[in-house]
Write an enzyme that holds these catalytic residues in place. Structure first.
Site, PDB file in Angstrom:
ATOM      1  CD  GLU A 427      -2.880   1.381   2.272  1.00  0.00           C
ATOM      2  OE1 GLU A 427      -3.019   0.419   3.053  1.00  0.00           O
ATOM      3  OE2 GLU A 427      -3.589   2.407   2.309  1.00  0.00           O
ATOM      4  CG  ASN A 486      -4.777   4.944   0.398  1.00  0.00           C
ATOM      5  OD1 ASN A 486      -5.731   4.322   0.827  1.00  0.00           O
ATOM      6  ND2 ASN A 486      -3.527   4.711   0.791  1.00  0.00           N
ATOM      7  CD  GLU A 520      -5.889   0.484   0.108  1.00  0.00           C
ATOM      8  OE1 GLU A 520      -6.154   1.265   1.038  1.00  0.00           O
ATOM      9  OE2 GLU A 520      -5.087  -0.451   0.212  1.00  0.00           O
ATOM     10  CG  ASP A 550      -8.950   2.169   2.878  1.00  0.00           C
ATOM     11  OD1 ASP A 550      -8.747   1.310   3.768  1.00  0.00           O
ATOM     12  OD2 ASP A 550      -8.130   3.043   2.560  1.00  0.00           O
ATOM     13  CD  GLU A 607      -7.707  -0.649   6.720  1.00  0.00           C
ATOM     14  OE1 GLU A 607      -7.258   0.008   5.785  1.00  0.00           O
ATOM     15  OE2 GLU A 607      -8.591  -0.213   7.491  1.00  0.00           O
TER      16      GLU A 607
HETATM   17  P1  C2E Z   1      -5.648   4.129   5.411  1.00  0.00           P
HETATM   18  O1  C2E Z   1      -5.833   4.117   3.920  1.00  0.00           O
HETATM   19  O2  C2E Z   1      -6.617   3.356   6.203  1.00  0.00           O
HETATM   20  O3  C2E Z   1      -4.157   3.657   5.667  1.00  0.00           O
HETATM   21  C1  C2E Z   1      -3.791   2.812   6.702  1.00  0.00           C
HETATM   22  C2  C2E Z   1      -3.277   3.595   7.858  1.00  0.00           C
HETATM   23  O4  C2E Z   1      -3.093   2.721   8.960  1.00  0.00           O
HETATM   24  C3  C2E Z   1      -1.893   4.195   7.571  1.00  0.00           C
HETATM   25  O5  C2E Z   1      -1.847   5.408   8.291  1.00  0.00           O
HETATM   26  C4  C2E Z   1      -0.977   3.180   8.217  1.00  0.00           C
HETATM   27  O6  C2E Z   1       0.285   3.714   8.570  1.00  0.00           O
HETATM   28  C5  C2E Z   1      -1.766   2.804   9.426  1.00  0.00           C
HETATM   29  N1  C2E Z   1      -1.410   1.476   9.933  1.00  0.00           N
HETATM   30  C6  C2E Z   1      -1.050   0.396   9.237  1.00  0.00           C
HETATM   31  N2  C2E Z   1      -0.833  -0.661  10.070  1.00  0.00           N
HETATM   32  C7  C2E Z   1      -1.092  -0.219  11.330  1.00  0.00           C
HETATM   33  C8  C2E Z   1      -1.060  -0.809  12.626  1.00  0.00           C
HETATM   34  O7  C2E Z   1      -0.766  -1.987  12.812  1.00  0.00           O
HETATM   35  N3  C2E Z   1      -1.393  -0.040  13.679  1.00  0.00           N
HETATM   36  C9  C2E Z   1      -1.711   1.259  13.515  1.00  0.00           C
HETATM   37  N4  C2E Z   1      -2.005   1.992  14.605  1.00  0.00           N
HETATM   38  N5  C2E Z   1      -1.771   1.877  12.312  1.00  0.00           N
HETATM   39  C10 C2E Z   1      -1.459   1.146  11.227  1.00  0.00           C
HETATM   40  P2  C2E Z   1      -1.293   6.709   7.641  1.00  0.00           P
HETATM   41  O8  C2E Z   1      -0.148   6.433   6.749  1.00  0.00           O
HETATM   42  O9  C2E Z   1      -1.115   7.697   8.731  1.00  0.00           O
HETATM   43  O10 C2E Z   1      -2.474   7.167   6.707  1.00  0.00           O
HETATM   44  C11 C2E Z   1      -3.667   7.583   7.246  1.00  0.00           C
HETATM   45  C12 C2E Z   1      -4.709   7.779   6.217  1.00  0.00           C
HETATM   46  O11 C2E Z   1      -4.387   8.848   5.327  1.00  0.00           O
HETATM   47  C13 C2E Z   1      -4.893   6.595   5.302  1.00  0.00           C
HETATM   48  O12 C2E Z   1      -5.678   5.640   5.938  1.00  0.00           O
HETATM   49  C14 C2E Z   1      -5.555   7.207   4.110  1.00  0.00           C
HETATM   50  O13 C2E Z   1      -6.916   7.371   4.334  1.00  0.00           O
HETATM   51  C15 C2E Z   1      -4.899   8.565   4.051  1.00  0.00           C
HETATM   52  N6  C2E Z   1      -3.802   8.538   3.074  1.00  0.00           N
HETATM   53  C16 C2E Z   1      -2.515   8.200   3.249  1.00  0.00           C
HETATM   54  N7  C2E Z   1      -1.846   8.317   2.085  1.00  0.00           N
HETATM   55  C17 C2E Z   1      -2.721   8.711   1.160  1.00  0.00           C
HETATM   56  C18 C2E Z   1      -2.636   9.014  -0.249  1.00  0.00           C
HETATM   57  O14 C2E Z   1      -1.589   8.913  -0.902  1.00  0.00           O
HETATM   58  N8  C2E Z   1      -3.766   9.400  -0.873  1.00  0.00           N
HETATM   59  C19 C2E Z   1      -4.947   9.514  -0.199  1.00  0.00           C
HETATM   60  N9  C2E Z   1      -6.001   9.903  -0.878  1.00  0.00           N
HETATM   61  N10 C2E Z   1      -5.062   9.235   1.099  1.00  0.00           N
HETATM   62  C20 C2E Z   1      -3.969   8.841   1.784  1.00  0.00           C
HETATM   63 CA    CA Z   2      -7.942   1.871   5.906  1.00  0.00          CA
HETATM   64 CA    CA Z   3      -5.886   2.701   2.508  1.00  0.00          CA
END
Ligand code: C2E
Ligand code: CA
Ligand code: CA
Length: 656
Positions: A427, A486, A520, A550, A607
């Site tokens: 991802e 995403n 996603e 997602d 997730e």
């Molecule tokens: P998401 O799409 O649900 O991404 C998964 C989030 O869960 C990611 O946070 C990831 O670092 C975190 N995660 C994964 N495994 C674990 C775990 O075991 N425990 C915990 N506590 N967290 C975990 P992240 O990177 O902070 O991203 C947050 C959200 O921001 C994403 O949720 C997504 O909705 C958005 N996002 C991130 N990158 C992009 C992007 O390039 N484009 C768009 N449109 N949205 C993005």
């Molecule tokens: Ca997610």
């Molecule tokens: Ca995602």
């Protein structure tokens, strides 16, 4: 609660305020308002000063009826002028004034034998008509009156004929026409130039509502009034969501029509003494005094209700929603006056203006915290929020320059098959390492980018970079990989998205090899039922791209979408995994979701799997794939390449 206005200044302010109030003029009214009020005021005084003594002397001379009618007519005229100042509306006041003049005139002609005051009143009428109505109507009314008088004079047997000879009447008629055209023209030019000035400077072209400058005036008048009366008022900032898409999809005309319609609905929703205007674009401002006893929260609900009603321009059926921020004045006063951002040190008016600007600016910024992420929300701006709002504002500014400076980067997080622990997907997650703020979470800056219209550029950069790195990643994972990107819903609303995406894939298509692209998306996309979105989704699927849903379980989780859009994967939201326990409710939900997905032939990804126990439980429930810190965190490109190579040799050995 220090009010920086100096005492002398306050005293002066009170004095001029009182003076103006006696004249029926709001002291903070803009210049053109004060000009108009003054003209009407002088006219009123004149009519009193000239006609009242005439009326009284007529009575004194023994003509009780003449005098009384004249005084009544004056009272009518005076009343209509006062009412006009009081805001009954131009047309109604004009009709009243016209009625009073007609009564006096008819009386003068038919019974008064064309006495002097009747003639004078005749000259007054075109002034009123020209001033209050527009030019054509003014001409029309004056002509009608002339005809009327002419007819009256020609009719045989009327008292008019007995009291004056034909030559005298003709002279009067010509004089009347000449004078009325002259005064009419002068008044018309004067009123028009005023109106034009006022229109251009203070009203919004599209909706006819006050623009942001007049809004500033209106809010500063409210401030002054409430300060004086010890009352309070509420101001609302209404931001319509996704209107940009309407413009994209149906053209600007439709967008304009929707805005006009909303302006009408907003205007009709106003409580007594309220005002509203268009702040700009899709943003509106409304306000009303709280003595109406309508709680701001309830009024916000009222606006939400009005915007939720479908818009139907042409044969379309458009559903919209809005976010609203509001504040109560003077509850936020400490912020206002204690703050160093309030530059109001000049005149009393200047200071109120600065306060009004401050209110509008901060309501707008306060909305950024909800805009983009979801719609239909209401936020109350309070003192505690002030710092946050300020920070958000700076952050937004920083985000604009972040793209150009290359501060936005991406990380990859492996997704692992629960069965053989092989890496099935990576991802792609956005990262922002800000020069001024350090690392900022995507949950903060992605919604911000969506709101600021920067998300497309960010997605483009990230997608392009990920595609460029894909061959190396593919190689590190033994030639088999799904890249999960995403996709912000905002991007899918645009018609130009698919061609651009196709271009990106073709550009790097050579290196795609066995790799596949997965996008996603979130359920909110389906709810909106936007045709462009659905069309774009279908085209993506036709291009061989798979879709993953997602954060499953947090939204509407309607099964019908899953089949209609050939969703290949469901990502079960982290909140269910975190609270996963044997014999807990989450356990049952996850079990049901997995069973349902299996029966539909859809893959499941869990997730946020952080612990071995969670992994064991999920495996037991039949979950296909696992994503989470337990196996791997998101990593930059270099690290993930090394990680993939090691994992291939020894899967599971790196488990945290
Ligand atoms: P998401 O799409 O649900 O991404 C998964 C989030 O869960 C990611 O946070 C990831 O670092 C975190 N995660 C994964 N495994 C674990 C775990 O075991 N425990 C915990 N506590 N967290 C975990 P992240 O990177 O902070 O991203 C947050 C959200 O921001 C994403 O949720 C997504 O909705 C958005 N996002 C991130 N990158 C992009 C992007 O390039 N484009 C768009 N449109 N949205 C993005
Ligand atoms: Ca997610
Ligand atoms: Ca995602």
């Amino acid at each position: 609660m220090a009010d920086p206005r100096k005492p002398a200044e306050k005293k002066r302010m009170r004095f001029t305020a009182r003076l103006l109030r006696y004249a029926g003029i709001a002291p903070t009214a803009p210049l053109y308002e004060r000009g108009r009020a003054l003209v009407l005021y002088i006219m009123g005084i004149l009519s009193l000063a000239v006609f009242a003594p005439v009326g009284i002397s007529v009575i004194a001379a023994g003509s009780y009826l003449d005098g009384t009618v004249l005084l009544l007519a004056i009272a009518f005229l005076w009343l209509s002028l006062v009412l006009l100042r009081g805001g009954v509306g131009m047309r109604r006041a004009a009709m009243l004034a016209a009625a009073s003049i007609s009564v006096a005139m008819m009386y003068a002609i038919f019974f008064g034998g064309y006495r002097g005051f009747g003639t004078l009143y005749l000259f007054l009428s075109p002034i009123i008509f020209f001033y209050l109505l527009d030019f054509r109507q003014g001409i029309g009314f004056s002509a009608l009156f002339s005809l009327f008088i002419a007819a009256a004079m020609m009719l045989p047997g009327l008292p008019v004929r007995q009291n004056a000879d034909a030559e005298y009447l003709l002279r009067i008629l010509i004089l009347y026409i000449l004078l009325s055209s002259l005064t009419g023209a002068v008044v018309y030019v004067f009123a028009q130039s005023q109106k034009r000035l006022q229109k251009v400077a203070f009203y919004d072209d599209l909706t006819g509502l006050p623009n942001r400058y007049l809004l500033r005036d209106l809010i500063s008048s409210m401030i002054l009034k409430t300060d004086r009366e010890g009352a309070s008022f509420a101001v609302f900032f209404v931001s319509i969501s996704r209107l940009r898409n309407i413009n994209d999809n149906y053209g600007y005309e439709t967008g304009d029509e929707v805005i006009r319609e909303f302006a009408l609905r907003l205007e009709h929703s106003l409580p007594a003494g309220g005002f509203c205007g268009r702040f700009g674009g899709t943003d509106f401002i409304a306000g009303y005094p709280l003595r109406t006893r309508i709680p701001p929260e309830r009024y916000a609900e009222e606006i939400h209700g009005r915007i939720l009603k479908p818009f139907e321009p042409g044969d379309l059926h458009i559903r919209l929603s809005a976010n609203i921020s509001f504040l109560e004045y003077p509850a936020v006063r400490r912020n206002l006056f204690g703050s160093d951002e309030n530059g109001g040190s000049g005149s009393a008016e200047g200071s109120n203006w600065a306060d009004a600007e401050w209110i509008m600016k901060n309501l707008e910024v306060a909305l950024d915290s909800v805009n983009g992420s979801s719609s239909g929300q209401t936020v109350r701006y309070d003192e505690g929020g002030h710092r946050d709002v300020r920070k958000r504002y700076l952050l937004t500014e920083a985000l604009r320059s972040a793209l150009g400076r290359g501060e936005i980067d991406l990380h990859y997080q492996p997704i692992i098959s629960a069965g053989d622990l092989s890496v099935t997907k990576l991802e792609v997650l956005a990262r922002w390492n800000s020069y001024s703020f350090g690392s900022v979470s995507p949950t903060v800056f992605i919604p911000m980018a969506e709101e600021q219209g920067l998300i497309r550029e960010i997605s483009e950069q990230l997608f392009a970079r990920a595609m460029g790195q894909l061959p190396r990643l593919l190689e590190a994972n033994a030639g088999d990989l799904v890249l999960s990107l995403n996709l912000s819903p905002v991007t899918l609303h645009s018609r130009s998205f698919i061609p651009l995406f196709r271009e990106l894939i073709e550009l790097h298509g050579g290196g795609l090899g066995n790799a596949r692209i997965e996008l996603e998306i979130t359920e909110s996309l389906f709810i909106q039922n936007d045709e462009t979105v659905l069309e774009n989704l279908n085209q993506l699927v036709a291009m061989g791209i798979t879709l993953a849903l997602d954060d499953f379980g947090t939204g509407y989780s309607s099964l019908s979408y899953l089949q209609r859009f050939s969703v290949g994967t469901i990502k079960i939201d982290r909140s269910f995994i975190t609270s996963l326990q044997r014999e807990g409710s989450s356990m049952e939900i996850v079990r049901a979701v997995i069973a349902m997905a299996k029966s539909l032939g859809i893959d499941t990804v869990a997730e946020g799997v952080e612990y071995a126990e969670q992994f064991d439980l999920l495996k037991e429930l039949g979950c296909d794939q696992i994503q989470g810190f337990h196996f791997a965190r998101p990593m930059p490109f270099d690290r993930v390449v090394g990680w993939l190579e090691q994992w291939r040799v020894n899967p599971g050995a790196l488990t945290q």
